[in-house]
Design a protein around this motif. Structure first.
Motif, PDB file in Angstrom:
ATOM      1  N   ARG A 458     -30.545  56.451  19.436  1.00  0.00           N
ATOM      2  CA  ARG A 458     -29.143  56.505  19.006  1.00  0.00           C
ATOM      3  C   ARG A 458     -28.632  57.928  18.852  1.00  0.00           C
ATOM      4  N   ARG A 459     -29.439  58.806  18.271  1.00  0.00           N
ATOM      5  CA  ARG A 459     -28.971  60.159  18.014  1.00  0.00           C
ATOM      6  C   ARG A 459     -29.113  61.060  19.238  1.00  0.00           C
ATOM      7  N   ALA A 460     -29.797  60.524  20.280  1.00  0.00           N
ATOM      8  CA  ALA A 460     -29.909  61.291  21.528  1.00  0.00           C
ATOM      9  C   ALA A 460     -28.827  60.794  22.493  1.00  0.00           C
ATOM     10  N   MET A 461     -29.198  60.106  23.591  1.00  0.00           N
ATOM     11  CA  MET A 461     -28.185  59.668  24.547  1.00  0.00           C
ATOM     12  C   MET A 461     -27.523  58.362  24.121  1.00  0.00           C
ATOM     13  N   ASP A 462     -28.065  57.721  23.090  1.00  0.00           N
ATOM     14  CA  ASP A 462     -27.452  56.529  22.507  1.00  0.00           C
ATOM     15  C   ASP A 462     -27.176  55.460  23.554  1.00  0.00           C
ATOM     16  N   ILE A 463     -28.230  55.045  24.249  1.00  0.00           N
ATOM     17  CA  ILE A 463     -28.059  53.991  25.265  1.00  0.00           C
ATOM     18  C   ILE A 463     -28.225  52.642  24.584  1.00  0.00           C
ATOM     19  N   GLU A 464     -27.117  51.936  24.492  1.00  0.00           N
ATOM     20  CA  GLU A 464     -27.059  50.660  23.783  1.00  0.00           C
ATOM     21  C   GLU A 464     -28.027  49.651  24.422  1.00  0.00           C
ATOM     22  N   GLY A 465     -28.884  49.033  23.590  1.00  0.00           N
ATOM     23  CA  GLY A 465     -29.719  47.919  24.052  1.00  0.00           C
ATOM     24  C   GLY A 465     -31.028  48.318  24.717  1.00  0.00           C
ATOM     25  N   LEU A 466     -31.207  49.596  25.024  1.00  0.00           N
ATOM     26  CA  LEU A 466     -32.432  49.999  25.733  1.00  0.00           C
ATOM     27  C   LEU A 466     -33.521  50.349  24.707  1.00  0.00           C
ATOM     28  N   GLY A 467     -34.198  49.305  24.229  1.00  0.00           N
ATOM     29  CA  GLY A 467     -35.220  49.509  23.202  1.00  0.00           C
ATOM     30  C   GLY A 467     -36.594  49.687  23.806  1.00  0.00           C
ATOM     31  N   GLU A 468     -37.584  49.772  22.930  1.00  0.00           N
ATOM     32  CA  GLU A 468     -38.951  50.068  23.367  1.00  0.00           C
ATOM     33  C   GLU A 468     -39.506  48.979  24.296  1.00  0.00           C
ATOM     34  N   ARG A 469     -39.097  47.708  24.060  1.00  0.00           N
ATOM     35  CA  ARG A 469     -39.650  46.613  24.861  1.00  0.00           C
ATOM     36  C   ARG A 469     -39.247  46.777  26.334  1.00  0.00           C
ATOM     37  N   PHE A 470     -37.983  47.066  26.567  1.00  0.00           N
ATOM     38  CA  PHE A 470     -37.524  47.259  27.943  1.00  0.00           C
ATOM     39  C   PHE A 470     -38.133  48.513  28.550  1.00  0.00           C
ATOM     40  N   ILE A 471     -38.204  49.559  27.730  1.00  0.00           N
ATOM     41  CA  ILE A 471     -38.730  50.823  28.257  1.00  0.00           C
ATOM     42  C   ILE A 471     -40.178  50.655  28.692  1.00  0.00           C
ATOM     43  N   THR A 472     -40.966  49.968  27.852  1.00  0.00           N
ATOM     44  CA  THR A 472     -42.367  49.740  28.193  1.00  0.00           C
ATOM     45  C   THR A 472     -42.476  48.972  29.509  1.00  0.00           C
ATOM     46  N   ALA A 473     -41.632  47.951  29.673  1.00  0.00           N
ATOM     47  CA  ALA A 473     -41.665  47.162  30.912  1.00  0.00           C
ATOM     48  C   ALA A 473     -41.224  48.013  32.109  1.00  0.00           C
ATOM     49  N   LEU A 474     -40.180  48.824  31.926  1.00  0.00           N
ATOM     50  CA  LEU A 474     -39.707  49.683  33.027  1.00  0.00           C
ATOM     51  C   LEU A 474     -40.809  50.619  33.505  1.00  0.00           C
ATOM     52  N   VAL A 475     -41.583  51.151  32.541  1.00  0.00           N
ATOM     53  CA  VAL A 475     -42.655  52.072  32.905  1.00  0.00           C
ATOM     54  C   VAL A 475     -43.813  51.300  33.522  1.00  0.00           C
ATOM     55  N   GLU A 476     -44.171  50.179  32.892  1.00  0.00           N
ATOM     56  CA  GLU A 476     -45.321  49.413  33.352  1.00  0.00           C
ATOM     57  C   GLU A 476     -45.122  48.916  34.783  1.00  0.00           C
ATOM     58  N   VAL A 526     -26.805  48.169  32.021  1.00  0.00           N
ATOM     59  CA  VAL A 526     -26.324  49.139  33.006  1.00  0.00           C
ATOM     60  C   VAL A 526     -25.033  49.797  32.496  1.00  0.00           C
ATOM     61  N   ALA A 527     -24.186  48.978  31.851  1.00  0.00           N
ATOM     62  CA  ALA A 527     -22.952  49.550  31.285  1.00  0.00           C
ATOM     63  C   ALA A 527     -23.292  50.565  30.205  1.00  0.00           C
ATOM     64  N   GLY A 528     -24.324  50.242  29.398  1.00  0.00           N
ATOM     65  CA  GLY A 528     -24.754  51.163  28.328  1.00  0.00           C
ATOM     66  C   GLY A 528     -25.253  52.473  28.914  1.00  0.00           C
ATOM     67  N   ILE A 529     -26.018  52.361  29.976  1.00  0.00           N
ATOM     68  CA  ILE A 529     -26.540  53.571  30.629  1.00  0.00           C
ATOM     69  C   ILE A 529     -25.376  54.383  31.211  1.00  0.00           C
ATOM     70  N   ASP A 530     -24.457  53.683  31.870  1.00  0.00           N
ATOM     71  CA  ASP A 530     -23.299  54.379  32.451  1.00  0.00           C
ATOM     72  C   ASP A 530     -22.499  55.109  31.376  1.00  0.00           C
ATOM     73  N   ALA A 531     -22.318  54.435  30.233  1.00  0.00           N
ATOM     74  CA  ALA A 531     -21.518  55.049  29.161  1.00  0.00           C
ATOM     75  C   ALA A 531     -22.154  56.349  28.685  1.00  0.00           C
ATOM     76  N   SER A 532     -23.499  56.437  28.780  1.00  0.00           N
ATOM     77  CA  SER A 532     -24.162  57.638  28.261  1.00  0.00           C
ATOM     78  C   SER A 532     -24.061  58.819  29.225  1.00  0.00           C
ATOM     79  N   ARG A 533     -23.496  58.579  30.440  1.00  0.00           N
ATOM     80  CA  ARG A 533     -23.356  59.697  31.389  1.00  0.00           C
ATOM     81  C   ARG A 533     -22.422  60.780  30.858  1.00  0.00           C
ATOM     82  N   ASN A 534     -21.427  60.308  30.112  1.00  0.00           N
ATOM     83  CA  ASN A 534     -20.464  61.247  29.545  1.00  0.00           C
ATOM     84  C   ASN A 534     -20.884  61.555  28.112  1.00  0.00           C
ATOM     85  N   THR A 535     -21.398  62.759  27.913  1.00  0.00           N
ATOM     86  CA  THR A 535     -22.002  63.034  26.603  1.00  0.00           C
ATOM     87  C   THR A 535     -21.675  64.452  26.158  1.00  0.00           C
TER      88      THR A 535
END
Ligand SMILES: [Zn+2]
Length: 707
Positions: A458-476, A526-535
């Motif tokens: 949240r305090r970094a790029m604040d990508i809504e909804g992208l929690g550890e569970r998704f991140i772990t799967a994306l990497v795995e 994807v919308a959350g990721i897109d929103a974080s492009r402008n920071t």
């Protein structure tokens, strides 16, 4: 009451209360007064004893802190020799032992007292009229060393007995270091780059044999009683000793000695072996190291009938567990890179059975430990495995180091690699740091999950909804290698990833059962990721996960340089010029941006992709903190403001040159106090620091901003 008796009575009262509290805390595990009160009573006693040296007593609870060093240990002759036990390794040996006793005593099923065999240091404690007078190590069994002053510091060794103790009582037992305390001790030692203890037994022995009792007092030692030495009953005690060993242990407990809660009584080989298995199963969970269990014939008359053979009793035997330390040969030394980039050296070894498990790897913890142990390829090493703790190398057997034809060591001392074995980035180890790290934080696969999780937070790029569970799967499932790859993900990628994750977990979502595929969640991501492009620049700097660059340092950097390129180009020297950035952080920032892998990731982050803009932020001119009407002033914000958030107020004050701080001190120029301001306002008033209310702040901002 005469003035002379008053302190004497108070001293006696305090000693009794502290002894009681100590006994309840350490022996009964049932404290009845809070620690703070114990400390207060102890301080009072220390002061009274200092003021009245005529009442000095070596058995006072104040003796626990350790006396001045004596120089060397005197010899102590044991009135009753300290025995060593015969060992049994196989069930058959236990069966023979039981059968022999049955034959010779004529008792078909004699009772045995059973106890865990602690892996510590055997000692003998001597009490005269209930007061601890001498403690000695086992030594050769006939003569040991006088370690009385050190034993006084061991909290579970009673200094004064309870109930009606005999005129002379020698109690034998084990001084040991609890496992948790040992692990804690070593963790601290390793973090400080100091020498860790090899194992709890060495820790106990080394601590008890310190010449300075004040050092022993700092060590986490404990004691369990398990046998008697010389006993002279005398007048005041009960007429006789208990007739069995198990009753003796109960009696020792009443006198105030700690006795293991694991002691038991059983009959027959099956009873003994059941105890061995039960304790063996719980070995790892016990709070102390044991290397076996001990079976002792319970009745003393039967013990006497069995007698001794060459100093070992024929009525007792130690049934050993598989050893927790074994020797094996190092095949290679490798390093592992953790989630945070920490580089941990470890050894690949010839397989060896340790504690009943085959072990092929052991940790070396860090480069300091490697250097201290001087572990090299081909070395024979002692490996220790205790419970759930990762096996570790504790010692090198130098005599068995392989040599070349000239008699020189075949292998040179080991050096950590210069490059990360996972990603090839440089390994950095800062001065004074124990841990070496891979510097490819944005690029290194070993650090991917951690880097992505921090990046999206949240305090970094604040990508809504992208929690550890998704991140772990994306990497795995290999959808992202670096944080830049997040900006190339499509709705289809997410849906596909989820399908694979569900498949692997063996779940079929309701929507899939219904023949539909839910995509709304993926569109939102994807919308959350897109929103974080402008920071903003400070968010990006924080999101990169440079060690020790927190939000406030990121803000300072962004403000000072105004845009990213000059930060990436700055050397350590230039970074040190930034207010509030010290040499260590300056070095970390410079190393991070010097690593080409990290630069590639940043370039990829900023690059447009598939018609979408890259990550971008408003770039401004560099602003020096010295520019502005508030330059040189330190401001603290506290309480709630009506017109804006505290963050915004802070940013606007910083824009005018102020330094915003979190705590009030004499150096604070003024405090802005909003609604419900608390301790910071009080502190400001106490120090006489100027206080502004919101109205004054707003008026000031209106008068100076845009000027
Ligand atoms: Zn790496």
């Amino acid at each position: 009451m005469t003035p002379a008796t008053a302190p004497a009575a108070r001293i006696a009262d305090l000693r009794r209360r502290l002894d009681d509290a100590n006994h309840r805390y350490y022996v009964l595990d049932d404290p009845d007064i809070p620690d703070a009160e114990y400390d207060r009573l102890l301080r009072e006693l220390q002061e009274l004893e200092a003021a009245h040296p005529e009442f000095a007593d070596p058995s006072s609870p104040t003796a626990r802190v350790g006396s001045v060093p004596a120089g060397k240990f005197a010899e102590v002759r044991h009135a009753v020799p300290m025995l060593s036990l015969a060992n049994a390794f196989a069930d058959e040996e236990v069966a023979e032992f039981v059968a022999r006793i049955g034959r010779e005593t004529g008792d078909a099923e004699p009772a045995f007292s059973l106890e865990p065999k602690l892996d510590g240091l055997a000692i003998s404690l001597r009490y005269e009229d209930g007061v601890f007078v001498r403690g000695a190590t086992r030594g050769d069994g006939a003569t040991g060393e006088d370690v009385t002053a050190n034993l006084r510091t061991v909290r579970t060794v009673p200094l004064r007995l309870r109930g009606k103790p005999p005129a002379v009582l020698e109690v034998r037992g084990e001084v040991y270091m609890p496992k948790a305390a040992f692990e804690r001790w070593n963790e601290v030692a390793r973090a400080r780059g100091e020498k860790p203890m090899a194992n709890p037994r060495n820790g106990a022995a080394g601590s008890l044999r310190q010449l300075d009792p004040r050092i022993t007092a700092q060590r986490p030692l404990a004691f369990y009683a398990y046998a008697l030495g010389e006993v002279v009953l005398g007048q005041g005690a009960g007429a006789t000793l208990p007739p069995t060993h198990s009753q003796t242990l109960a009696w020792l407990r009443e006198l105030g000695f700690p006795v293991s809660a694991e002691v038991d009584v059983a009959r027959g080989v099956d009873g003994l072996l059941a105890y061995y298995r039960r304790i063996g199963d719980r070995r790892n969970a016990l709070p102390f190291d044991i290397d076996g269990v001990v079976y002792k014939l319970d009745r003393y008359d039967q013990q006497r009938a069995m007698g001794f053979v060459s100093r070992a009793p024929r009525w007792a035997i130690a049934h050993k567990f598989p050893a927790q330390e074994e020797a094996t040969v190092v095949e290679s030394i490798e390093v592992n890179v953790g989630r945070t980039g920490a580089v941990t050296p470890w050894v690949l070894m010839q397989p060896v059975q340790v504690g009943g498990v085959t072990v092929t790897r052991a940790t070396l913890h860090n480069a300091d430990q490697v250097a201290r142990l001087d572990v090299r390829n081909g070395d024979t090493v002692i490996v220790r495995r205790a419970g759930d703790v990762i096996p570790e190398v504790v010692r090198v057997i130098e005599d068995r180091r392989p040599l070349d034809r000239k008699g020189q060591p075949l292998h040179a001392p080991y050096q950590l690699p210069m490059e990360c074995p996972v990603c090839g980035s440089a390994i950095e180890r800062e001065e004074g740091e124990v841990v070496a790290r891979c510097s490819g934080g944005l690029f290194c696969p070993a650090q991917r999950v951690q880097a992505l999780f921090h990046f999206a937070s949240r305090r970094a790029m604040d990508i809504e909804g992208l929690g550890e569970r998704f991140i772990t799967a994306l990497v795995e499932f290999d959808y992202v290698h670096t944080v830049a790859d997040l900006y190339r993900l499509t709705v289809d990628d997410f849906v596909e990833m989820k399908r694979r994750a569900d498949e692997q977990a063996g779940v079929v979502p309701e929507t899939v059962k219904a023949g539909k595929i839910a995509t709304k969640w993926a569109e939102n991501l994807v919308a959350g990721i897109d929103a974080s492009r402008n920071t903003t620049l400070d968010r990006v700097l924080y999101a990169l996960g440079i060690r020790d660059v927190g939000e406030s340092t990121a803000k300072t950097l962004a403000r000072h340089f105004g845009s990213l390129d000059p930060i990436m180009a700055a050397d350590e020297e230039a970074l040190r010029q930034v207010p509030d950035i010290g040499p260590v952080v300056a070095a970390r920032i410079a190393h991070f941006f010097a690593e080409p892998h990290n630069r590639d990731v940043i370039a990829a982050l900023r690059a447009p992709y598939d018609g979408k803009a890259g990550v971008h932020w408003p770039e401004g001119a560099p602003r020096r903190a010295s520019e502005g009407p508030l330059s040189g002033q330190t401001v603290v914000l506290t309480g709630g403001l009506a017109a804006m958030s505290r963050d915004e107020a802070g940013a606007r004050l910083e824009a005018l040159g102020a330094k915003v701080s979190g705590s009030v001190s004499k150096k604070t120029s003024f405090v802005v106090a909003g609604e419900a301001a608390g301790s910071k306002l009080a502190k400001a008033q106490e120090l006489g620091v100027e206080v502004w209310d919101e109205a004054r702040l707003l008026a000031y901002l209106a008068g100076h901003e845009g000027a």
